[in-house]
Design a protein around this motif. Structure first.
Motif, PDB file in Angstrom:
ATOM      1  N   ASN B 183       0.811  -1.207   0.000  1.00 10.80           N
ATOM      2  CA  ASN B 183       0.000   0.000   0.000  1.00 10.80           C
ATOM      3  C   ASN B 183       0.850   1.265   0.000  1.00 10.80           C
ATOM      4  OD1 ASN B 183      -2.352  -1.496   0.061  1.00 10.80           O
ATOM      5  ND2 ASN B 183      -2.249  -1.662   2.301  1.00 10.80           N
ATOM      6  N   ALA B 184       2.136   1.101   0.292  1.00 14.88           N
ATOM      7  CA  ALA B 184       2.991   2.282   0.406  1.00 14.88           C
ATOM      8  C   ALA B 184       3.073   3.008  -0.919  1.00 14.88           C
ATOM      9  CB  ALA B 184       4.381   1.882   0.861  1.00 14.88           C
ATOM     10  N   SER B 185       2.910   4.294  -0.852  1.00  8.01           N
ATOM     11  CA  SER B 185       2.969   5.064  -2.097  1.00  8.01           C
ATOM     12  C   SER B 185       4.420   5.309  -2.467  1.00  8.01           C
ATOM     13  CB  SER B 185       2.242   6.397  -1.911  1.00  8.01           C
ATOM     14  OG  SER B 185       2.981   7.189  -1.023  1.00  8.01           O
ATOM     15  N   THR B 186       4.649   5.723  -3.687  1.00  4.98           N
ATOM     16  CA  THR B 186       6.013   5.935  -4.160  1.00  4.98           C
ATOM     17  C   THR B 186       6.699   7.057  -3.390  1.00  4.98           C
ATOM     18  OG1 THR B 186       4.976   7.186  -5.905  1.00  4.98           O
ATOM     19  CG2 THR B 186       5.855   5.031  -6.500  1.00  4.98           C
ATOM     20  N   VAL B 187       5.902   8.017  -2.954  1.00  9.38           N
ATOM     21  CA  VAL B 187       6.485   9.160  -2.243  1.00  9.38           C
ATOM     22  C   VAL B 187       7.179   8.688  -0.966  1.00  9.38           C
ATOM     23  CG1 VAL B 187       6.019  11.375  -1.172  1.00  9.38           C
ATOM     24  CG2 VAL B 187       4.667  10.638  -3.153  1.00  9.38           C
ATOM     25  N   VAL B 188       6.471   7.804  -0.247  1.00  9.03           N
ATOM     26  CA  VAL B 188       7.034   7.295   0.990  1.00  9.03           C
ATOM     27  C   VAL B 188       8.305   6.501   0.708  1.00  9.03           C
ATOM     28  CG1 VAL B 188       6.646   5.730   2.908  1.00  9.03           C
ATOM     29  CG2 VAL B 188       4.844   7.296   2.208  1.00  9.03           C
ATOM     30  N   GLU B 189       8.275   5.709  -0.340  1.00  9.69           N
ATOM     31  CA  GLU B 189       9.451   4.912  -0.693  1.00  9.69           C
ATOM     32  C   GLU B 189      10.661   5.803  -0.939  1.00  9.69           C
ATOM     33  OE1 GLU B 189       8.629   2.232  -3.919  1.00  9.69           O
ATOM     34  OE2 GLU B 189       7.373   1.030  -2.577  1.00  9.69           O
ATOM     35  N   GLU B 190      10.404   6.871  -1.622  1.00  5.40           N
ATOM     36  CA  GLU B 190      11.486   7.796  -1.939  1.00  5.40           C
ATOM     37  C   GLU B 190      12.083   8.355  -0.654  1.00  5.40           C
ATOM     38  OE1 GLU B 190      11.321  11.788  -4.280  1.00  5.40           O
ATOM     39  OE2 GLU B 190      10.647  10.143  -5.561  1.00  5.40           O
ATOM     40  N   LYS B 191      11.199   8.650   0.262  1.00  8.57           N
ATOM     41  CA  LYS B 191      11.641   9.207   1.532  1.00  8.57           C
ATOM     42  C   LYS B 191      12.499   8.197   2.291  1.00  8.57           C
ATOM     43  CE  LYS B 191       9.664  12.408   4.804  1.00  8.57           C
ATOM     44  NZ  LYS B 191       8.549  12.648   5.696  1.00  8.57           N
ATOM     45  N   ASP B 192      12.046   6.939   2.265  1.00 12.08           N
ATOM     46  CA  ASP B 192      12.797   5.880   2.923  1.00 12.08           C
ATOM     47  C   ASP B 192      14.217   5.815   2.383  1.00 12.08           C
ATOM     48  OD1 ASP B 192      10.319   3.343   3.634  1.00 12.08           O
ATOM     49  OD2 ASP B 192      11.071   5.048   4.775  1.00 12.08           O
ATOM     50  N   GLU B 193      14.317   5.958   1.095  1.00 14.40           N
ATOM     51  CA  GLU B 193      15.630   5.889   0.468  1.00 14.40           C
ATOM     52  C   GLU B 193      16.525   7.007   0.994  1.00 14.40           C
ATOM     53  OE1 GLU B 193      16.502   6.227  -3.966  1.00 14.40           O
ATOM     54  OE2 GLU B 193      15.468   4.294  -3.687  1.00 14.40           O
ATOM     55  N   ALA B 194      15.923   8.182   1.107  1.00 15.62           N
ATOM     56  CA  ALA B 194      16.679   9.329   1.621  1.00 15.62           C
ATOM     57  C   ALA B 194      17.099   9.076   3.060  1.00 15.62           C
ATOM     58  CB  ALA B 194      15.830  10.588   1.540  1.00 15.62           C
ATOM     59  N   ALA B 195      16.185   8.504   3.837  1.00 16.43           N
ATOM     60  CA  ALA B 195      16.489   8.222   5.234  1.00 16.43           C
ATOM     61  C   ALA B 195      17.615   7.199   5.331  1.00 16.43           C
ATOM     62  CB  ALA B 195      15.244   7.708   5.944  1.00 16.43           C
ATOM     63  N   GLU B 196      17.568   6.234   4.396  1.00 21.71           N
ATOM     64  CA  GLU B 196      18.596   5.202   4.389  1.00 21.71           C
ATOM     65  C   GLU B 196      19.969   5.831   4.114  1.00 21.71           C
ATOM     66  OE1 GLU B 196      18.372   1.669   1.637  1.00 21.71           O
ATOM     67  OE2 GLU B 196      16.825   1.204   3.140  1.00 21.71           O
ATOM     68  N   ILE B 287      17.738  15.524   1.850  1.00 22.04           N
ATOM     69  CA  ILE B 287      18.238  15.154   3.171  1.00 22.04           C
ATOM     70  C   ILE B 287      17.548  16.012   4.217  1.00 22.04           C
ATOM     71  CG2 ILE B 287      20.243  15.129   4.687  1.00 22.04           C
ATOM     72  CD1 ILE B 287      21.914  14.607   2.169  1.00 22.04           C
ATOM     73  N   ASP B 288      17.005  15.342   5.182  1.00 27.03           N
ATOM     74  CA  ASP B 288      16.336  16.060   6.256  1.00 27.03           C
ATOM     75  C   ASP B 288      16.944  15.583   7.569  1.00 27.03           C
ATOM     76  OD1 ASP B 288      14.747  17.290   8.008  1.00 27.03           O
ATOM     77  OD2 ASP B 288      12.860  16.403   7.323  1.00 27.03           O
ATOM     78  N   LEU B 289      17.518  16.516   8.315  1.00 31.88           N
ATOM     79  CA  LEU B 289      18.230  16.116   9.532  1.00 31.88           C
ATOM     80  C   LEU B 289      17.314  15.424  10.532  1.00 31.88           C
ATOM     81  CD1 LEU B 289      20.614  19.105  10.197  1.00 31.88           C
ATOM     82  CD2 LEU B 289      21.152  16.851   9.316  1.00 31.88           C
ATOM     83  N   SER B 290      16.041  15.759  10.499  1.00 28.36           N
ATOM     84  CA  SER B 290      15.127  15.155  11.463  1.00 28.36           C
ATOM     85  C   SER B 290      14.897  13.679  11.155  1.00 28.36           C
ATOM     86  CB  SER B 290      13.805  15.907  11.462  1.00 28.36           C
ATOM     87  OG  SER B 290      13.192  15.753  10.199  1.00 28.36           O
ATOM     88  N   GLN B 291      15.352  13.233   9.963  1.00 25.70           N
ATOM     89  CA  GLN B 291      15.159  11.829   9.622  1.00 25.70           C
ATOM     90  C   GLN B 291      16.183  10.920  10.292  1.00 25.70           C
ATOM     91  OE1 GLN B 291      15.253  11.829   5.422  1.00 25.70           O
ATOM     92  NE2 GLN B 291      13.056  12.149   5.201  1.00 25.70           N
ATOM     93  N   VAL B 292      17.226  11.508  10.887  1.00 29.54           N
ATOM     94  CA  VAL B 292      18.243  10.687  11.539  1.00 29.54           C
ATOM     95  C   VAL B 292      17.574   9.896  12.656  1.00 29.54           C
ATOM     96  CG1 VAL B 292      20.361  10.715  12.860  1.00 29.54           C
ATOM     97  CG2 VAL B 292      20.011  12.374  11.054  1.00 29.54           C
ATOM     98  N   SER B 293      17.778   8.596  12.626  1.00 31.41           N
ATOM     99  CA  SER B 293      17.098   7.784  13.620  1.00 31.41           C
ATOM    100  C   SER B 293      17.759   7.968  14.979  1.00 31.41           C
ATOM    101  CB  SER B 293      17.123   6.325  13.169  1.00 31.41           C
ATOM    102  OG  SER B 293      17.560   5.514  14.208  1.00 31.41           O
ATOM    103  N   ILE B 294      16.929   8.206  15.972  1.00 34.08           N
ATOM    104  CA  ILE B 294      17.428   8.452  17.323  1.00 34.08           C
ATOM    105  C   ILE B 294      18.134   7.211  17.855  1.00 34.08           C
ATOM    106  CG2 ILE B 294      16.706   8.933  19.693  1.00 34.08           C
ATOM    107  CD1 ILE B 294      16.642  11.347  17.852  1.00 34.08           C
ATOM    108  N   ASP B 295      17.614   6.040  17.484  1.00 34.30           N
ATOM    109  CA  ASP B 295      18.211   4.773  17.924  1.00 34.30           C
ATOM    110  C   ASP B 295      19.708   4.729  17.629  1.00 34.30           C
ATOM    111  OD1 ASP B 295      15.896   3.899  18.830  1.00 34.30           O
ATOM    112  OD2 ASP B 295      15.798   2.072  17.600  1.00 34.30           O
ATOM    113  N   VAL B 296      20.037   5.047  16.388  1.00 30.00           N
ATOM    114  CA  VAL B 296      21.444   4.962  15.977  1.00 30.00           C
ATOM    115  C   VAL B 296      22.289   5.894  16.824  1.00 30.00           C
ATOM    116  CG1 VAL B 296      23.045   5.242  14.066  1.00 30.00           C
ATOM    117  CG2 VAL B 296      20.763   4.366  13.650  1.00 30.00           C
ATOM    118  N   ILE B 297      21.788   7.104  17.064  1.00 32.94           N
ATOM    119  CA  ILE B 297      22.549   8.079  17.838  1.00 32.94           C
ATOM    120  C   ILE B 297      22.735   7.590  19.277  1.00 32.94           C
ATOM    121  CG2 ILE B 297      22.570  10.440  18.700  1.00 32.94           C
ATOM    122  CD1 ILE B 297      22.934  10.415  15.765  1.00 32.94           C
TER     123      ILE B 297
END
Lengths: 301, 433
Positions: B183-196, B287-297
Motif C-alpha cells: 500500500n505504500a505510495s512511491t512518495v514514501v518509498e522515496e523518503k525511505d531511500e533518503a532516510a537510508e 536530506i532532512d536532519l530530522s530523519q536521523v534515527s534516534i536509535d542509531v545516535i
C-alpha cells in the motif's frame, strides 16, 4: 611514642633478598639517617615505608597502626629521582599534589606561597618547571613533599645536586620541620649531613643492617685512631714513638698521625712540646665516613 | 577509591589537556576541514554551475541544403521550451563566416547536416573551437531532439500525433520489493531511500568519530602515563593517591576531553548545515536532519562510551609499562592494530551489514563498537543481540579494567627496558599485587 617503627622487615625479589630483617624506629621530631651504598636496600626500605610495596616479613607501624589509606595524607615523600610535570605551572602542580594529599585547594595555595617565600623564590609561582634551573626544580620538589604539612617525611637524597647555599637553606628547613615535630627518615651518601642532622642511624650493606644506633654511641664503639698536631716549628722523631703507625705532613702545616694505641697520644704531645710550641692538639674521634668505609669497604662519596 | 581525589585527578587531567596548544590546534584544524568538506558542493556550484547558467549556449544552425530538416529541428526545439541552448539561423554554409562568428563569440559552435542522400537521414556535425565540444547535458538534449526530428521525417504522416508521442516515451520499468508494504505510495518509498542514505552517512560518521577520538585520546592517556613515569612524578603520585583512582581519573578525564572534541565537531557540522546555502543543497539531495534515527545516535553514543573505556584502560596499562616516551609508539602498536581492524571491518562491511563476519564481530568486545553500529544503523538486528553485545562489553571492561589496574600498579614502579609478560608477572608476585 615512635611515629614510625619497623620490625624485622624483610623483602625478597625472587631469589634476591633486598632487605633482610631491618628494624628501626623514628621518634616524633627526629631525623633518622639511613645510610648505605647503592643497591644496599635503602630505596626498597623507603618504598615499603611508603606502602608502595609490601614487606614479605616483619611489620611496619605508623603511630602504632599498620598501613592504611589515611597515611597518604600524613606522609610526605621526596624521591631520589625527583620529578615534576615539566610543562605545567608550579602553582598548578603543587596545588594538585597537595589536593591529592587531602588538603583543600585554598590551604594548599597558602602553604605553597609560604614555602616559595621561605625559599626566596615567590616569582616561580607562575613558572613552568622546565623554565627553572635544576637546583630550583629541586626546591620545588622539596616543596611538593612538605606542602601538605606531613607528620612523616621521607627524604631520599634530599640535598644532592644543590649548591652549598641551597644545601644550608634546605638543611635549616629540615631542622625546622624536625623542631615542629615532624618525623623524618633521611637517606644520603653525604656523611657530614648525617653527622649534623641525625641522632640515630642505620648503615645498610647488601640488604643487611650492619651498624645501628645513636651516632654518639656508634662513634664511641670505634677507637680514636688519629691525632692532629699543629706546632710553630718542625718536630722530628714522631714516627719512632711506639704505637704510631703513620705520620702525614699536611699541606696547610701540621701533622696528621695515625696511631694504633690511644696511649701513644700522650707521648706525641710530650715529644712535640719538647721540640716546639704546640698550637693545636686533638685526639680525633672517627668520622662517620671512616666508619662507613671501614664497615662497607668502599667509599661512596 | 576516594571520590574527592578521583574528581581532583579528572579535573587536573582535563584542564591540562584542553589547555595544551596541540589539542587546540588539532581541534581547530579539524573543525576547519569539516567546514570546508561540508561546503564543497556549494563551492563547486559557485565556481562552475552558475557560470554555465548565466549565458546559455548559442548554436548556429546551418540551413544550407537541408532547409526542411533544419526548420523542423528549430521548431521542435522551440516547442520544448528548453533554454539549455538556442539556435541561430544561418542560411550560408560558408565555413569562414561561421568560424569568424565563433571567434567573435556570437555563437559557441554550429550544427551542419551533411549533404549525402545515401540514408534517409543525413549525419550531423557539430563544429566548435573547444576541445570537448558541447557539454554533456546539451549534447544529450540535442541528440534527443535530433532523434525526434528523425522520427518525424521517417514516419512522415503514416502515424497519428498520439502514436508518435507514444513511441517517444521510453518503456516504464519499475523495480518492486515484494517484501515492501504494497500500500505504500512511491512518495514514501522515496523518503525511505533518503532516510537510508542519511543513516548510512550517520553510521559512517559515528565509526570515524569513534575511531578517531578513541585513538587520539587513548594515545594521549598512554603518553601521559609514560611522561609521568619518565619524569618520575609517578613516585609522588602513587604515594598520594591509589593507582586505581589515578588510572580511572585519567581515563575519565581524557574521556571528557574526547567528548568536548566530539561536541565541538558536531556543533561545527550542524552550524554549517544550517547555513542558508547548505540548507538549499540539503533540500536538493532530499536530506532532512530530522530523519536521523534516534536509535542509531543513542546506541552509537553508548557503544562509543563502552568502546572508549575498553580501549582506554589498555592504553593506560601499556603506558605504565613503558619507561620512555620514545618506546611508546611500538608498545601501543597491538592496540592500534585492533582498533584499525574494528574500523575497517565496520566501514568495509557497510555494504553487507548482515554478513557472518559482521554477526560474529559484533559480539567481540574490541570490534563491536563499530560493527554493532553498522548493524543497528544499516543492517537488521534483534534487540537481544544489542543487549548481549553491551553486556559482553561491560564484562570485558570490568575484566580489562581490573587487569590493567594490576599492570598499571606494577608497571609504574618498573623502570628500565620494557618488561616481558613473564617479568611483569614475577614483579606482580613480588609486589604482592
Amino acid at each position: 611514642m615512635e611515629s614510625l617503627k619497623l620490625e624485622k622487615v624483610t623483602k625478597q625479589f625472587g631469589d634476591k633478598t633486598a632487605v633482610n630483617e631491618l628494624s628501626l624506629q623514628v621518634e616524633k621530631g627526629e631525623i633518622y639517617g639511613l645510610l648505605g651504598a647503592n643497591g644496599a636496600g635503602k630505596t626498597t626500605t623507603m618504598r615499603m615505608v611508603l606502602g608502595l610495596i609490601y614487606p614479605d616479613g616483619g611489620s611496619i607501624r605508623y603511630n602504632g597502626k599498620p598501613h592504611n589509606d589515611e597515611l597518604r595524607q600524613i606522609m610526605g615523600y621526596l624521591p631520589e629521582e625527583r620529578g615534576l610535570y615539566p610543562k605545567i605551572k608550579v602553582s598548578d602542580q603543587i596545588n594538585y599534589l597537595a589536593q591529592l594529599r587531602g588538603m583543600p585547594r585554598k590551604d594548599a595555595d597558602k602553604s605553597l606561597r609560604y614555602w616559595l617565600e621561605r625559599f626566596e623564590v615567590p616569582e616561580y609561582y607562575d613558572k613552568r618547571i622546565e623554565e627553572l634551573s635544576k637546583g630550583n626544580q629541586q626546591k620545588i620538589g622539596f616543596i611538593a613533599a612538605v606542602v601538605h604539612k606531613p607528620q612523616i617525611l621521607i627524604l631520599d637524597e634530599a640535598f644532592s645536586g644543590l649548591d652549598p647555599v641551597n644545601v644550608e637553606l634546605l638543611k635549616s628547613t629540615v631542622k625546622e620541620l624536625r623542631d615542629q615535630g615532624t618525623s623524618i627518615l633521611f637517606s644520603t651518601h653525604r656523611m657530614e649531613h648525617v653527622e649534623e642532622l641525625c641522632q640515630n642511624i642505620t648503615i645498610m650493606h647488601r640488604s643487611n643492617p650492619i651498624v645501628q644506633g645513636s651516632l654518639k654511641e656508634i662513634k664511641g664503639r670505634y677507637p680514636r685512631e688519629q691525632v692532629a698536631l699543629g706546632t710553630t716549628s718542625e718536630v722530628t722523631g714522631l714516627e719512632n714513638i711506639p704505637g704510631v703507625s703513620k705520620v702525614t705532613i699536611q699541606e696547610q702545616g701540621g701533622y696528621l698521625i695515625a696511631i694504633s694505641d690511644t696511649s701513644a697520644a700522650q707521648q706525641i704531645l710530650q715529644t712535640a712540646m719538647l721540640q716546639s710550641v704546640v698550637e693545636k692538639f686533638e685526639l680525633k674521634e672517627p668520622t662517620l665516613n671512616q666508619i662507613f668505609i671501614k664497615e662497607v669497604g668502599e667509599s661512596h662519596e | 577509591m576516594n571520590k574527592n581525589k578521583l574528581g581532583t585527578v579528572i579535573g587536573f587531567t582535563f584542564r591540562n589537556k584542553v589547555k595544551t596548544k596541540a589539542f587546540l590546534i588539532t581541534t581547530l584544524v579539524l573543525a576547519i576541514i569539516i567546514s570546508i568538506a561540508i561546503n564543497i558542493p556549494y563551492l563547486i556550484q559557485l565556481f562552475t554551475g552558475e557560470d554555465l547558467k548565466s549565458e546559455g549556449t548559442k548554436i548556429g544552425l546551418v540551413y544550407g541544403q537541408q532547409v526542411e530538416l533544419a526548420g523542423q529541428l528549430d521548431s521542435y526545439w522551440k516547442e520544448q521550451n528548453n533554454d539549455e541552448f538556442t539556435f541561430m539561423k544561418y542560411d550560408t554554409s560558408d565555413a569562414a563566416v561561421l568560424k569568424k562568428d565563433i571567434e567573435d563569440g556570437k555563437i559557441d559552435g554550429y550544427l551542419e547536416f551533411s549533404e549525402e542522400q545515401a540514408t534517409l537521414f543525413p549525419s550531423v556535425v557539430y563544429s566548435s573551437n573547444e576541445d570537448d565540444g558541447l557539454n554533456p547535458i546539451a549534447q544529450a538534449e540535442l541528440s534527443a531532439a535530433l532523434q525526434a526530428v528523425k522520427m518525424q521525417v521517417i514516419v512522415k504522416d503514416s502515424l497519428t500525433a498520439e502514436q508518435i508521442a507514444e513511441l517517444k516515451t521510453p518503456v516504464q520499468f519499475d523495480a518492486q520489493n515484494i517484501n515492501a508494504n504494497p500500500n505504500a505510495s512511491t512518495v514514501v518509498e522515496e523518503k525511505d531511500e533518503a532516510a537510508e542514505m542519511m543513516e548510512f552517512g550517520v553510521v559512517y560518521l559515528l565509526i570515524i568519530l569513534f575511531f578517531f577520538t578513541s585513538m587520539t585520546t587513548g594515545n594521549m592517556i598512554a603518553a601521559e602515563v609514560t611522561t609521568e613515569k619518565s619524569s618520575r612524578i609517578m613516585e609522588i603520585l602513587i604515594t598520594s593517591v591509589s593507582p586505581l583512582t589515578q588510572m580511572f581519573g585519567k581515563v575519565i578525564g581524557m574521556f571528557l576531553v574526547g567528548l568536548t572534541q566530539i561536541v565541538t565537531f558536531i556543533l561545527v557540522i550542524i552550524g554549517n548545515l544550517l547555513m542558508p546555502q547548505n540548507k538549499e543543497l540539503l533540500a536538493d539531495f532530499n536530506i532532512d536532519l530530522s530523519q536521523v534515527s534516534i536509535d542509531v545516535i543513542v546506541y552509537g553514543f553508548l557503544f562509543y562510551v563502552l568502546g572508549y573505556f575498553l580501549y582506554a584502560v589498555l592504553f593506560a596499562a601499556v603506558g605504565s609499562i613503558v619507561s620512555r616516551t620514545e618506546d611508546l609508539g611500538q608498545a601501543v602498536m597491538p592496540i592500534t592494530m585492533l582498533s584499525l581492524a574494528a574500523f575497517y571491518i565496520g566501514s568495509f562491511s557497510m555494504g553487507a551489514p548482515d554478513s557472518m563476519l559482521m554477526k560474529v564481530s559484533s559480539f567481540i568486545p574490541f570490534l563491536s563498537p563499530t560493527t554493532m553500529i553498522v548493524r543497528i544503523g544499516i543492517g537488521e538486528i534483534a534487540m537481544w543481540e544489542i543487549w548481549v553485545s553491551i553486556l559482553i562489553m561491560l564484562v570485558s571492561i570490568l575484566f580489562f579494567g581490573w587487569l590493567s589496574a594490576k599492570i598499571y600498579r606494577t608497571g609504574v614502579l618498573m623502570y628500565g627496558k620494557r618488561p616481558t609478560i613473564k617479568e611483569l608477572r614475577k614483579a606482580m608476585k613480588a609486589y604482592k599485587i
